[in-house]
Write a protein that holds these residues in place. Structure first.
Motif, PDB file in Angstrom:
ATOM      1  N   ASP A  28       0.829  -1.217   0.000  1.00  0.00           N
ATOM      2  CA  ASP A  28       0.000   0.000   0.000  1.00  0.00           C
ATOM      3  C   ASP A  28       0.856   1.257   0.000  1.00  0.00           C
ATOM      4  OD1 ASP A  28      -2.173  -1.638   0.341  1.00  0.00           O
ATOM      5  OD2 ASP A  28      -2.600  -1.027   2.416  1.00  0.00           O
ATOM      6  N   VAL A  29       0.307   2.328  -0.565  1.00  0.00           N
ATOM      7  CA  VAL A  29       0.793   3.661  -0.219  1.00  0.00           C
ATOM      8  C   VAL A  29      -0.419   4.530   0.118  1.00  0.00           C
ATOM      9  CG1 VAL A  29       2.788   3.486  -1.801  1.00  0.00           C
ATOM     10  CG2 VAL A  29       0.751   4.748  -2.526  1.00  0.00           C
ATOM     11  N   ILE A  30      -0.149   5.616   0.828  1.00  0.00           N
ATOM     12  CA  ILE A  30      -1.188   6.618   1.076  1.00  0.00           C
ATOM     13  C   ILE A  30      -0.834   7.850   0.248  1.00  0.00           C
ATOM     14  CG2 ILE A  30      -2.365   8.055   2.804  1.00  0.00           C
ATOM     15  CD1 ILE A  30      -2.793   5.071   3.341  1.00  0.00           C
ATOM     16  N   VAL A  31      -1.821   8.359  -0.476  1.00  0.00           N
ATOM     17  CA  VAL A  31      -1.624   9.537  -1.320  1.00  0.00           C
ATOM     18  C   VAL A  31      -2.470  10.682  -0.780  1.00  0.00           C
ATOM     19  CG1 VAL A  31      -1.931  10.471  -3.657  1.00  0.00           C
ATOM     20  CG2 VAL A  31      -1.119   8.122  -3.361  1.00  0.00           C
ATOM     21  N   ARG A  32      -1.836  11.844  -0.650  1.00  0.00           N
ATOM     22  CA  ARG A  32      -2.566  13.070  -0.303  1.00  0.00           C
ATOM     23  C   ARG A  32      -3.042  13.656  -1.624  1.00  0.00           C
ATOM     24  NH1 ARG A  32      -1.005  18.293  -0.480  1.00  0.00           N
ATOM     25  NH2 ARG A  32      -2.055  19.760   0.920  1.00  0.00           N
ATOM     26  N   ILE A  33      -4.368  13.737  -1.798  1.00  0.00           N
ATOM     27  CA  ILE A  33      -4.930  14.063  -3.109  1.00  0.00           C
ATOM     28  C   ILE A  33      -4.834  15.568  -3.394  1.00  0.00           C
ATOM     29  CG2 ILE A  33      -7.006  13.954  -4.557  1.00  0.00           C
ATOM     30  CD1 ILE A  33      -5.791  11.206  -3.853  1.00  0.00           C
ATOM     31  N   THR A  34      -4.202  15.883  -4.523  1.00  0.00           N
ATOM     32  CA  THR A  34      -4.132  17.292  -4.938  1.00  0.00           C
ATOM     33  C   THR A  34      -5.218  17.620  -5.958  1.00  0.00           C
ATOM     34  OG1 THR A  34      -2.450  16.667  -6.571  1.00  0.00           O
ATOM     35  CG2 THR A  34      -1.665  17.555  -4.465  1.00  0.00           C
ATOM     36  N   SER A  35      -5.524  16.669  -6.836  1.00  0.00           N
ATOM     37  CA  SER A  35      -6.590  16.861  -7.831  1.00  0.00           C
ATOM     38  C   SER A  35      -7.311  15.539  -8.045  1.00  0.00           C
ATOM     39  CB  SER A  35      -6.028  17.306  -9.179  1.00  0.00           C
ATOM     40  OG  SER A  35      -5.306  18.501  -9.063  1.00  0.00           O
ATOM     41  N   THR A  36      -8.615  15.624  -8.296  1.00  0.00           N
ATOM     42  CA  THR A  36      -9.409  14.415  -8.512  1.00  0.00           C
ATOM     43  C   THR A  36     -10.631  14.851  -9.309  1.00  0.00           C
ATOM     44  OG1 THR A  36     -10.476  12.570  -7.340  1.00  0.00           O
ATOM     45  CG2 THR A  36     -10.601  14.708  -6.284  1.00  0.00           C
ATOM     46  N   ALA A  37     -11.169  13.960 -10.143  1.00  0.00           N
ATOM     47  CA  ALA A  37     -12.227  14.417 -11.044  1.00  0.00           C
ATOM     48  C   ALA A  37     -13.518  13.646 -10.820  1.00  0.00           C
ATOM     49  CB  ALA A  37     -11.776  14.277 -12.489  1.00  0.00           C
ATOM     50  N   ILE A  38     -14.616  14.216 -11.331  1.00  0.00           N
ATOM     51  CA  ILE A  38     -15.897  13.507 -11.340  1.00  0.00           C
ATOM     52  C   ILE A  38     -16.059  12.900 -12.730  1.00  0.00           C
ATOM     53  CG2 ILE A  38     -18.394  13.656 -10.981  1.00  0.00           C
ATOM     54  CD1 ILE A  38     -17.981  16.235  -9.421  1.00  0.00           C
ATOM     55  N   CYS A  39     -16.450  11.624 -12.778  1.00  0.00           N
ATOM     56  CA  CYS A  39     -16.532  10.886 -14.041  1.00  0.00           C
ATOM     57  C   CYS A  39     -17.992  10.565 -14.371  1.00  0.00           C
ATOM     58  CB  CYS A  39     -15.746   9.590 -13.887  1.00  0.00           C
ATOM     59  SG  CYS A  39     -15.777   8.513 -15.334  1.00  0.00           S
ATOM     60  N   GLY A  40     -18.256  10.355 -15.647  1.00  0.00           N
ATOM     61  CA  GLY A  40     -19.581   9.885 -16.056  1.00  0.00           C
ATOM     62  C   GLY A  40     -19.957   8.594 -15.348  1.00  0.00           C
ATOM     63  N   SER A  41     -18.954   7.784 -15.014  1.00  0.00           N
ATOM     64  CA  SER A  41     -19.233   6.544 -14.278  1.00  0.00           C
ATOM     65  C   SER A  41     -19.759   6.848 -12.874  1.00  0.00           C
ATOM     66  CB  SER A  41     -17.965   5.683 -14.166  1.00  0.00           C
ATOM     67  OG  SER A  41     -17.524   5.289 -15.445  1.00  0.00           O
ATOM     68  N   ASP A  42     -19.312   7.939 -12.273  1.00  0.00           N
ATOM     69  CA  ASP A  42     -19.834   8.322 -10.951  1.00  0.00           C
ATOM     70  C   ASP A  42     -21.325   8.647 -11.027  1.00  0.00           C
ATOM     71  OD1 ASP A  42     -17.368   8.134  -9.557  1.00  0.00           O
ATOM     72  OD2 ASP A  42     -16.757  10.109 -10.313  1.00  0.00           O
ATOM     73  N   LEU A  43     -21.753   9.099 -12.202  1.00  0.00           N
ATOM     74  CA  LEU A  43     -23.176   9.445 -12.344  1.00  0.00           C
ATOM     75  C   LEU A  43     -24.064   8.205 -12.241  1.00  0.00           C
ATOM     76  CD1 LEU A  43     -23.046  12.146 -15.165  1.00  0.00           C
ATOM     77  CD2 LEU A  43     -23.128  12.478 -12.680  1.00  0.00           C
ATOM     78  N   HIS A  44     -23.535   7.048 -12.657  1.00  0.00           N
ATOM     79  CA  HIS A  44     -24.347   5.828 -12.517  1.00  0.00           C
ATOM     80  C   HIS A  44     -24.577   5.517 -11.030  1.00  0.00           C
ATOM     81  CE1 HIS A  44     -23.223   5.706 -16.645  1.00  0.00           C
ATOM     82  NE2 HIS A  44     -22.118   4.990 -16.517  1.00  0.00           N
ATOM     83  N   LEU A  45     -23.615   5.872 -10.183  1.00  0.00           N
ATOM     84  CA  LEU A  45     -23.781   5.692  -8.737  1.00  0.00           C
ATOM     85  C   LEU A  45     -24.737   6.764  -8.205  1.00  0.00           C
ATOM     86  CD1 LEU A  45     -19.989   5.291  -7.782  1.00  0.00           C
ATOM     87  CD2 LEU A  45     -21.552   3.528  -8.601  1.00  0.00           C
ATOM     88  N   TYR A  46     -24.489   7.994  -8.645  1.00  0.00           N
ATOM     89  CA  TYR A  46     -25.301   9.139  -8.207  1.00  0.00           C
ATOM     90  C   TYR A  46     -26.773   8.915  -8.556  1.00  0.00           C
ATOM     91  CZ  TYR A  46     -26.521  14.130  -7.764  1.00  0.00           C
ATOM     92  OH  TYR A  46     -27.074  15.336  -7.397  1.00  0.00           O
ATOM     93  N   ASP A  47     -27.003   8.357  -9.731  1.00  0.00           N
ATOM     94  CA  ASP A  47     -28.379   8.126 -10.176  1.00  0.00           C
ATOM     95  C   ASP A  47     -28.958   6.814  -9.642  1.00  0.00           C
ATOM     96  OD1 ASP A  47     -28.468  10.523 -11.523  1.00  0.00           O
ATOM     97  OD2 ASP A  47     -27.760   9.680 -13.413  1.00  0.00           O
ATOM     98  N   GLY A  48     -28.208   6.158  -8.767  1.00  0.00           N
ATOM     99  CA  GLY A  48     -28.740   4.968  -8.095  1.00  0.00           C
ATOM    100  C   GLY A  48     -28.893   3.758  -9.008  1.00  0.00           C
ATOM    101  N   GLU A 372     -22.810  19.852  -5.153  1.00  0.00           N
ATOM    102  CA  GLU A 372     -23.445  20.750  -6.116  1.00  0.00           C
ATOM    103  C   GLU A 372     -22.966  20.444  -7.532  1.00  0.00           C
ATOM    104  OE1 GLU A 372     -25.876  22.477  -5.081  1.00  0.00           O
ATOM    105  OE2 GLU A 372     -26.196  23.202  -7.140  1.00  0.00           O
ATOM    106  N   MET A 373     -21.653  20.146  -7.663  1.00  0.00           N
ATOM    107  CA  MET A 373     -21.090  19.888  -8.992  1.00  0.00           C
ATOM    108  C   MET A 373     -21.545  18.558  -9.582  1.00  0.00           C
ATOM    109  SD  MET A 373     -19.691  22.621  -9.770  1.00  0.00           S
ATOM    110  CE  MET A 373     -19.361  22.028 -11.398  1.00  0.00           C
ATOM    111  N   TYR A 374     -21.849  17.583  -8.723  1.00  0.00           N
ATOM    112  CA  TYR A 374     -22.419  16.334  -9.247  1.00  0.00           C
ATOM    113  C   TYR A 374     -23.705  16.645 -10.009  1.00  0.00           C
ATOM    114  CZ  TYR A 374     -19.654  12.367  -7.551  1.00  0.00           C
ATOM    115  OH  TYR A 374     -18.687  11.412  -7.383  1.00  0.00           O
ATOM    116  N   LYS A 375     -24.497  17.526  -9.402  1.00  0.00           N
ATOM    117  CA  LYS A 375     -25.778  17.891  -9.999  1.00  0.00           C
ATOM    118  C   LYS A 375     -25.562  18.664 -11.307  1.00  0.00           C
ATOM    119  CE  LYS A 375     -30.159  19.514  -8.068  1.00  0.00           C
ATOM    120  NZ  LYS A 375     -30.594  20.062  -9.338  1.00  0.00           N
ATOM    121  N   THR A 376     -24.671  19.628 -11.239  1.00  0.00           N
ATOM    122  CA  THR A 376     -24.385  20.456 -12.426  1.00  0.00           C
ATOM    123  C   THR A 376     -23.886  19.593 -13.580  1.00  0.00           C
ATOM    124  OG1 THR A 376     -23.805  22.269 -10.956  1.00  0.00           O
ATOM    125  CG2 THR A 376     -23.080  22.467 -13.234  1.00  0.00           C
TER     126      THR A 376
END
Ligand SMILES: NC(=O)c1ccc[n+]([C@@H]2O[C@H](COP(=O)([O-])OP(=O)(O)OC[C@H]3O[C@@H](n4cnc5c(N)ncnc54)[C@H](O)[C@@H]3O)[C@@H](O)[C@H]2O)c1
Ligand SMILES: [Zn+2]
Ligand SMILES: [Zn+2]
Length: 393
Positions: A28-48, A372-376
């Protein structure tokens, strides 16, 4: 404790305080996140739409940052290294990893049994993507535990910005693998359904494989504009044109040689009978997916052509014109992206200046604004095409 974006049900994601991740295995490593994005795949989770999500799950699978802790078996990374982390978790030593099929890793999904019940065999574990795919905490958080860190993360040279390399985590390799899977030959006409972030990288990559023409299909004006301006594609607007008729007109009645589905399970419900039916069945829990685009690729593709499916599908798809698929002697390729396979070659393209993946970014915000950005992003409001989050800013 740290801040993370957590899932609590359909259209309910929250920024909450959760325990910081710890090293639990030697690699394992632990990463301190500097940038991360929202993906279309996340929307399938968001939309249940995705089963086996649990309240409190941390989302996100497109992360990068700085290594802050390394497990005892890690030799390739040290504290302070800047890395991009692929969304696929892969051991590097199983039969599938050895074949370069990293998204099919046989050992990284601790909940493989759940996946086997649905799919026959289990694909790899993925960050922030349901318990069936491992139940791994995701990267829309201040810190991330990365298992098998001697296989996944790629070091980033100092002179490249986060924005230039972040999309190596998913969507640039995804577009590239989609183009590779499409078996594009020199001069081929390639049609790309969906001009979201993934579609944009399919378009860019189709040219890298020497396409002769790229035709991009969507119904969102600014996404079509990006396909034309940044992607040099011809476009079809689904809100104004009949896709199949238009494609036939544009290809002398032959159909495109190569068809890429960069839409997946949440195709818009248009006027077509099949998409309305999909929506109705989904609403009463009779159907898991809305495969309108997959059907359309099969009906549009020229005889003997290839269909490449980058868009994510989830369950058992209905009314697929398999007779057309068989009788037209089509080929279909698909898969979650084998991200690790593409990291080095695509990093080289970025370094050489052949592409700057940052062109898709329209919004950069703090983690607090993520709900808010998930919605947008989902509603395609405010010209939103790709959102980058800065969890530690
Ligand atoms: N294979 C992989 O490893 C992988 C990796 C990342 C994303 N994905 C998948 O790729 C797909 C696209 O991701 P994204 O981030 O670009 O998402 P997105 O939601 O931003 O883009 C999807 C686009 O498809 C368009 N669309 C909807 N219905 C359409 C139709 N009938 N015809 C043409 N276009 C239509 C939408 O307007 C939108 O612009 C998703 O299904 C996502 O899960 C797969
Ligand atoms: Zn993704
Ligand atoms: Zn493996």
């Amino acid at each position: 404790m740290m801040k993370a974006l957590t899932w609590h049900g359909k259209h309910d994601v929250r920024v909450e305080s959760v325990p910081e991740p710890e090293i639990i295995a030697g690699r394992d490593v632990i990463v301190r996140i500097t940038s991360t994005a929202i993906c279309g795949s996340d929307l399938h989770l968001y939309d249940g739409m995705m089963p086996t999500m649990e309240s409190g799950d941390v989302l996100g699978h497109e992360p990068m940052g700085e290594v802050v802790e390394v497990g005892p078996e890690i030799r390739n990374l040290k504290v302070g290294d800047r890395v991009v982390v692929p969304f696929t978790i892969s051991c590097g030593t199983c039969r599938y990893c050895k074949m370069g099929l990293f998204s099919l890793c046989d050992t990284s999904n601790p909940n493989a049994e759940m996946a086997r019940k649905v799919m026959g065999q289990s694909p790899a574990g993925l960050f922030g993507y349901s318990h069936m795919l491992g139940g791994f905490a995701g990267g829309q958080a201040q810190y991330l535990r990365v298992p098998f860190a001697d296989v996944g993360p790629i070091k980033v040279p100092d002179h490249l910005t986060d924005e230039q390399v972040l999309f190596l985590s998913d969507i640039f390799p995804t577009g590239y693998m989609a183009a590779e899977n499409a078996e594009i030959g020199p001069g081929d006409t390639v049609a790309v359904w969906g001009c979201g972030p993934v579609g944009q990288f399919c378009i860019q990559s189709a040219w890298m494989f020497k396409a002769g023409r790229v035709i991009a299909i969507d119904g969102v004006p600014e996404r079509l504009e990006m396909a034309r301006n940044c992607g040099k594609a011809e476009t079809i607007d689904t809100t104004k044109e009949h896709v199949r008729e238009r494609l036939m007109e544009m290809t002398n009645g032959q159909g495109p040689d190569r068809c890429i589905d960069a839409v997946g399970t949440e195709a818009h419900v248009g006027g077509s009978f099949d998409s309305v039916l999909d929506r109705a069945k989904e609403a009463v829990m009779l159907g898991t997916d809305r495969p309108h685009v997959l059907r359309e690729t099969i009906l549009c593709c020229r005889k003997g052509g290839t269909i490449s499916v980058a868009g994510v599908y989830l369950g058992f798809l209905d009314k697929i014109p398999f007779g057309a698929f068989m009788n037209k002697a089509l080929t279909m390729k698909s898969g979650q992206t084998h991200v690790q396979r593409y990291l080095k070659p695509l990093m080289e393209k970025i370094e050489k200046g052949e592409i700057n993946p940052a062109f898709v970014i329209t919004h950069t915000v703090s983690l607090d604004e993520a709900p808010e950005m998930y919605k947008t992003f989902r509603d395609k409001k405010d010209g939103c095409i790709k959102v980058v989050l800065k969890p530690n800013a």
